[in-house]
Motif scaffolding. Structure first.
Motif, PDB file in Angstrom:
ATOM      1  N   PRO A 429      42.427  47.820  40.410  1.00  0.00           N
ATOM      2  CA  PRO A 429      42.468  46.355  40.283  1.00  0.00           C
ATOM      3  C   PRO A 429      41.781  45.830  39.030  1.00  0.00           C
ATOM      4  CG  PRO A 429      42.005  46.960  42.543  1.00  0.00           C
ATOM      5  CD  PRO A 429      41.957  48.235  41.749  1.00  0.00           C
ATOM      6  N   SER A 430      40.686  46.477  38.617  1.00  0.00           N
ATOM      7  CA  SER A 430      39.971  46.015  37.433  1.00  0.00           C
ATOM      8  C   SER A 430      40.817  46.161  36.177  1.00  0.00           C
ATOM      9  CB  SER A 430      38.661  46.799  37.280  1.00  0.00           C
ATOM     10  OG  SER A 430      38.002  46.428  36.093  1.00  0.00           O
ATOM     11  N   GLN A 431      41.458  47.301  36.025  1.00  0.00           N
ATOM     12  CA  GLN A 431      42.310  47.513  34.849  1.00  0.00           C
ATOM     13  C   GLN A 431      43.526  46.600  34.873  1.00  0.00           C
ATOM     14  OE1 GLN A 431      43.302  51.660  34.343  1.00  0.00           O
ATOM     15  NE2 GLN A 431      41.164  52.342  34.472  1.00  0.00           N
ATOM     16  N   ARG A 432      44.108  46.411  36.044  1.00  0.00           N
ATOM     17  CA  ARG A 432      45.268  45.517  36.148  1.00  0.00           C
ATOM     18  C   ARG A 432      44.861  44.080  35.828  1.00  0.00           C
ATOM     19  NH1 ARG A 432      46.492  49.418  40.331  1.00  0.00           N
ATOM     20  NH2 ARG A 432      45.480  48.205  41.987  1.00  0.00           N
ATOM     21  N   HIS A 433      43.668  43.713  36.226  1.00  0.00           N
ATOM     22  CA  HIS A 433      43.148  42.373  35.932  1.00  0.00           C
ATOM     23  C   HIS A 433      43.035  42.157  34.421  1.00  0.00           C
ATOM     24  CE1 HIS A 433      40.481  38.870  35.944  1.00  0.00           C
ATOM     25  NE2 HIS A 433      39.635  39.562  35.179  1.00  0.00           N
ATOM     26  N   GLU A 434      42.519  43.147  33.718  1.00  0.00           N
ATOM     27  CA  GLU A 434      42.333  43.029  32.272  1.00  0.00           C
ATOM     28  C   GLU A 434      43.658  42.881  31.537  1.00  0.00           C
ATOM     29  OE1 GLU A 434      39.538  42.681  30.645  1.00  0.00           O
ATOM     30  OE2 GLU A 434      38.392  42.782  32.523  1.00  0.00           O
ATOM     31  N   PRO A 499      38.398  47.934  47.603  1.00  0.00           N
ATOM     32  CA  PRO A 499      37.083  47.703  47.019  1.00  0.00           C
ATOM     33  C   PRO A 499      37.217  47.432  45.532  1.00  0.00           C
ATOM     34  CG  PRO A 499      37.402  50.037  47.392  1.00  0.00           C
ATOM     35  CD  PRO A 499      38.605  49.346  47.968  1.00  0.00           C
ATOM     36  N   TRP A 500      36.241  46.708  44.972  1.00  0.00           N
ATOM     37  CA  TRP A 500      36.259  46.470  43.533  1.00  0.00           C
ATOM     38  C   TRP A 500      35.681  47.700  42.831  1.00  0.00           C
ATOM     39  CZ3 TRP A 500      38.836  43.377  40.570  1.00  0.00           C
ATOM     40  CH2 TRP A 500      38.478  43.236  39.212  1.00  0.00           C
ATOM     41  N   PRO A 501      36.361  48.216  41.816  1.00  0.00           N
ATOM     42  CA  PRO A 501      35.877  49.424  41.134  1.00  0.00           C
ATOM     43  C   PRO A 501      34.425  49.281  40.650  1.00  0.00           C
ATOM     44  CG  PRO A 501      38.092  48.882  40.408  1.00  0.00           C
ATOM     45  CD  PRO A 501      37.641  47.742  41.253  1.00  0.00           C
ATOM     46  N   GLY A 502      33.615  50.278  40.996  1.00  0.00           N
ATOM     47  CA  GLY A 502      32.215  50.273  40.588  1.00  0.00           C
ATOM     48  C   GLY A 502      31.313  49.464  41.492  1.00  0.00           C
ATOM     49  N   ARG A 507      34.898  43.330  47.456  1.00  0.00           N
ATOM     50  CA  ARG A 507      36.335  43.452  47.724  1.00  0.00           C
ATOM     51  C   ARG A 507      37.147  42.542  46.804  1.00  0.00           C
ATOM     52  NH1 ARG A 507      37.385  47.931  51.097  1.00  0.00           N
ATOM     53  NH2 ARG A 507      35.335  48.363  52.028  1.00  0.00           N
ATOM     54  N   VAL A 508      38.396  42.935  46.606  1.00  0.00           N
ATOM     55  CA  VAL A 508      39.307  42.198  45.731  1.00  0.00           C
ATOM     56  C   VAL A 508      39.746  40.897  46.413  1.00  0.00           C
ATOM     57  CG1 VAL A 508      41.580  42.247  44.615  1.00  0.00           C
ATOM     58  CG2 VAL A 508      40.103  44.278  44.604  1.00  0.00           C
ATOM     59  N   ILE A 509      39.847  39.854  45.623  1.00  0.00           N
ATOM     60  CA  ILE A 509      40.330  38.545  46.083  1.00  0.00           C
ATOM     61  C   ILE A 509      41.470  38.134  45.162  1.00  0.00           C
ATOM     62  CG2 ILE A 509      39.749  36.117  46.451  1.00  0.00           C
ATOM     63  CD1 ILE A 509      36.782  37.111  46.713  1.00  0.00           C
ATOM     64  N   ARG A 510      42.578  37.642  45.740  1.00  0.00           N
ATOM     65  CA  ARG A 510      43.756  37.289  44.944  1.00  0.00           C
ATOM     66  C   ARG A 510      44.176  35.847  45.208  1.00  0.00           C
ATOM     67  NH1 ARG A 510      46.783  41.639  43.124  1.00  0.00           N
ATOM     68  NH2 ARG A 510      47.754  40.054  41.800  1.00  0.00           N
ATOM     69  N   GLY A 511      44.808  35.261  44.186  1.00  0.00           N
ATOM     70  CA  GLY A 511      45.431  33.949  44.328  1.00  0.00           C
ATOM     71  C   GLY A 511      44.495  32.787  44.102  1.00  0.00           C
ATOM     72  N   GLY A 512      45.079  31.642  43.748  1.00  0.00           N
ATOM     73  CA  GLY A 512      44.315  30.420  43.558  1.00  0.00           C
ATOM     74  C   GLY A 512      43.987  29.744  44.866  1.00  0.00           C
ATOM     75  N   GLY A 525      48.242  37.887  38.042  1.00  0.00           N
ATOM     76  CA  GLY A 525      47.482  39.121  37.890  1.00  0.00           C
ATOM     77  C   GLY A 525      45.983  38.947  37.826  1.00  0.00           C
ATOM     78  N   HIS A 526      45.493  37.713  37.910  1.00  0.00           N
ATOM     79  CA  HIS A 526      44.045  37.488  37.872  1.00  0.00           C
ATOM     80  C   HIS A 526      43.409  37.947  39.192  1.00  0.00           C
ATOM     81  CE1 HIS A 526      40.266  35.482  36.815  1.00  0.00           C
ATOM     82  NE2 HIS A 526      40.231  35.060  38.070  1.00  0.00           N
ATOM     83  N   ARG A 527      42.284  38.638  39.084  1.00  0.00           N
ATOM     84  CA  ARG A 527      41.557  39.082  40.279  1.00  0.00           C
ATOM     85  C   ARG A 527      40.162  38.469  40.297  1.00  0.00           C
ATOM     86  NH1 ARG A 527      46.170  42.199  38.864  1.00  0.00           N
ATOM     87  NH2 ARG A 527      46.636  43.675  40.539  1.00  0.00           N
ATOM     88  N   GLN A 528      39.668  38.202  41.490  1.00  0.00           N
ATOM     89  CA  GLN A 528      38.267  37.903  41.717  1.00  0.00           C
ATOM     90  C   GLN A 528      37.704  39.023  42.590  1.00  0.00           C
ATOM     91  OE1 GLN A 528      37.504  33.640  42.900  1.00  0.00           O
ATOM     92  NE2 GLN A 528      39.728  33.643  43.180  1.00  0.00           N
ATOM     93  N   HIS A 529      36.384  39.064  42.734  1.00  0.00           N
ATOM     94  CA  HIS A 529      35.783  40.004  43.673  1.00  0.00           C
ATOM     95  C   HIS A 529      34.460  39.423  44.152  1.00  0.00           C
ATOM     96  CE1 HIS A 529      33.119  41.513  40.368  1.00  0.00           C
ATOM     97  NE2 HIS A 529      34.191  41.211  39.628  1.00  0.00           N
TER      98      HIS A 529
END
Length: 550
Positions: A429-434, A499-502, A507-512, A525-529
């Protein structure tokens, strides 16, 4: 701004409902009902509609209470002075709907309204009934009555208007003077038979029918202090304008509705109409129906339990590739290319509270603006996961899902696929977010802002975008995507399984969400955690139903 005039009679069918019956004579009676809001707005019943209408337009004082409590930005000032009891002006359709939503949520939080009760704008049929048009009060009109509906004013058939009936264009109508050059305090002129003021003049009033999705053009009714043309002041006149039109002649009034009562009245009306049709068939075939028979039928229906009809059809077990409705009423749709079914909406307050009730738990820090059909926000990842486990046990026990099927949160990649983002690169998820592209849940082409009222965001801070909700919205209000999934763009951000990498505890959170406004953060493609034991009033969740592979 160009304003489009549509001088035509309203063609939409009006509601032919009442609290009791629709007699063969055609006149529709209605019991007298009243309601008072916490702002002092008084509502009364009107024959021809189950809703109660405010006796006067929304005032400057009411609007100021809304602005103060909600923090909504507001800088509009008309070119004339107004007191607190004048009708508020400069209101767009979205402004008026936001006020109704705020007042509903305020009074639900205060315990003054239940989940079935709400404030809203009048629909066109509500306005027709308020104006006393015969088509709302009689099932069959003669030719003469239809002509009268097209010619009548809220005060009657007279032109020029009799003295003291409305605040119109002072000095523009020969022989008429109302003493007010601009707006007048509400309640200054003669009311209708039901006690409604200013159905003609003072300010134009927004109407809105929620089933009408194309909202570039809105509807105003009733005329204003600046109008004098008789064709624009007739009771059935429809003034079509852009929904974002903001003028010193435009305001609104509210409607109070109890949906349980509306459903009951609809069911009762249908029963009665069916019996009347049956009786008419008997008359045609030579059967005799006496007045005593009809009176007995009406009494029987009057004393029948006041409950709306509900479907008793059994639920069907979940199958791969097929839409599915579970025992809570949550709908799941197939996610192409997988064996899972994805919740078409976020989990609602009513679903989450059903779980809490079974385990005797309490909802910590429940937001006061939440209603039963809103997304359950302020929920931790751990609580969302526990809900999934509980629902799995419930639906396995009822044989709606197999022993090898289970509910869970969506994975990060499943969420992307549901939102139409299928070409992401990155191992986690972190790489996809970037590497997030300019893709939005409402537009693969990267269009921003979204179409107005298509999702629920922080609309006051997004130029060119409007929606009707100051906080969360009912989960079915957002426009569905091609897969039949709603709410991926806004309303509530959503927990995912990953889980969020590292940071394994995050945990990953998606969407506005209803608090989102930055377009980069609203990209698909934006992620929060966040830590899995944290809670936030902008974060909820939706479910995946994982079925055994065929």
């Amino acid at each position: 701004m160009i304003v489009r005039f549509f001088p035509f009679s309203l063609l939409a069918p009006a509601l032919l409902l009442s609290s009791g019956f629709i007699p063969l004579s055609g006149q529709i009676p209605d019991e007298k009902r009243e309601h008072d809001s916490s702002l002092g707005l008084h509502f009364v019943s009107i024959p021809g509609t189950p809703a109660l209408l405010a006796t006067h337009e929304t005032r400057v004082s009411d609007w100021q209470a809304f602005i103060s409590a909600s923090g909504r930005e507001w800088s509009y000032k008309p070119h004339f002075e107004q007191g607190p009891d004048h009708p508020v002006v400069g209101i767009t359709l979205e402004d008026a709907r936001a006020f109704c939503t705020w007042l509903t949520e305020k009074e639900r939080a205060e315990g003054k309204l239940n989940a079935a009760q709400s404030y809203r704008l009048p629909g066109r049929a509500d306005w027709d009934a308020a104006a006393g048009l015969l088509r709302t009060r009689k099932p069959d009109l003669t030719v003469e009555e239809k002509v009268a509906d097209e010619q009548v004013f809220p005060w009657g058939m007279a032109w020029p208007p009799p003295a003291g009936v409305a605040n119109l264009a002072n000095g523009e109508i020969p022989g008429y003077d109302d003493s007010f050059p601009f707006t007048a305090p509400v309640g200054q002129f003669k009311p209708s038979a039901e006690g409604l003021y200013d159905l003609a003049g003072n300010v134009w009033e927004w109407c809105w029918d929620p089933e009408i999705r194309a909202e570039q053009v809105g509807v105003l009714r009733g005329g204003s202090w600046a109008y004098f043309r008789p064709e624009c002041l007739r009771s059935d006149y429809v003034y079509a304008v852009p929904v974002d039109m903001r003028m010193p002649t435009i305001g609104f009034r509210c409607v109070f509705e109890d949906k349980q009562r509306t459903a009951t009245m609809l069911a009762a009306a249908e029963k009665i109409k069916a019996e009347i049709r049956s009786q008419r068939r008997e008359e045609i075939m030579g059967g005799a129906v006496t007045k005593d028979d009809l009176a007995a039928m009406k009494e029987k229906l009057k004393n029948a339990p006041a409950t709306a009809a509900t479907s008793s059809a059994p639920l069907k077990p979940a199958e791969a590739g097929q839409a599915f409705v579970n025992a809570l009423g949550l709908t799941f749709v197939p996610l192409p290319g997988s064996s899972i079914l994805l919740g078409s909406t976020e989990v609602r307050v009513q679903d989450y509270e059903a779980w809490l009730k079974t385990k005797g738990g309490t909802w910590e820090n429940k937001a006061p603006f939440l209603s039963l059909d809103h997304p359950a926000v302020g929920v931790t990842w751990e609580e969302a996961t526990a809900f999934c486990n509980w629902l799995t046990e419930q639906d396995r026990a009822s044989k709606l899902i197999s022993v090898n099927a289970s509910y869970r949160l969506p994975t990060d990649l499943e969420w992307s696929q549901a939102a139409g983002l299928t070409d992401e690169t990155g191992a986690d998820p972190s790489q996809r977010h970037e590497k997030a592209s300019r893709h939005f849940p409402w537009s693969a082409e990267g269009t921003f802002p979204p179409p107005s009222s298509s999702t629920n965001l922080d609309a006051t801070r997004i130029e060119g975008y409007r929606d009707s909700y100051s906080y969360t919205a009912p989960v079915t209000t957002e426009v569905a995507n091609a897969k039949g999934i709603q709410g991926l763009g806004g309303n509530a951000s959503e927990w995912c399984q990953d889980p969020w990498p590292g940071a394994k505890s995050e945990r990953v959170i998606r969407g506005g969400s209803w608090l989102s406004r930055d377009q980069d953060q609203l990209r698909t493609g934006h992620r929060q955690h966040a830590p899995q034991d944290s809670r936030n009033n902008s974060i909820g969740f939706r479910l995946v139903l994982e079925l055994p592979a065929p």
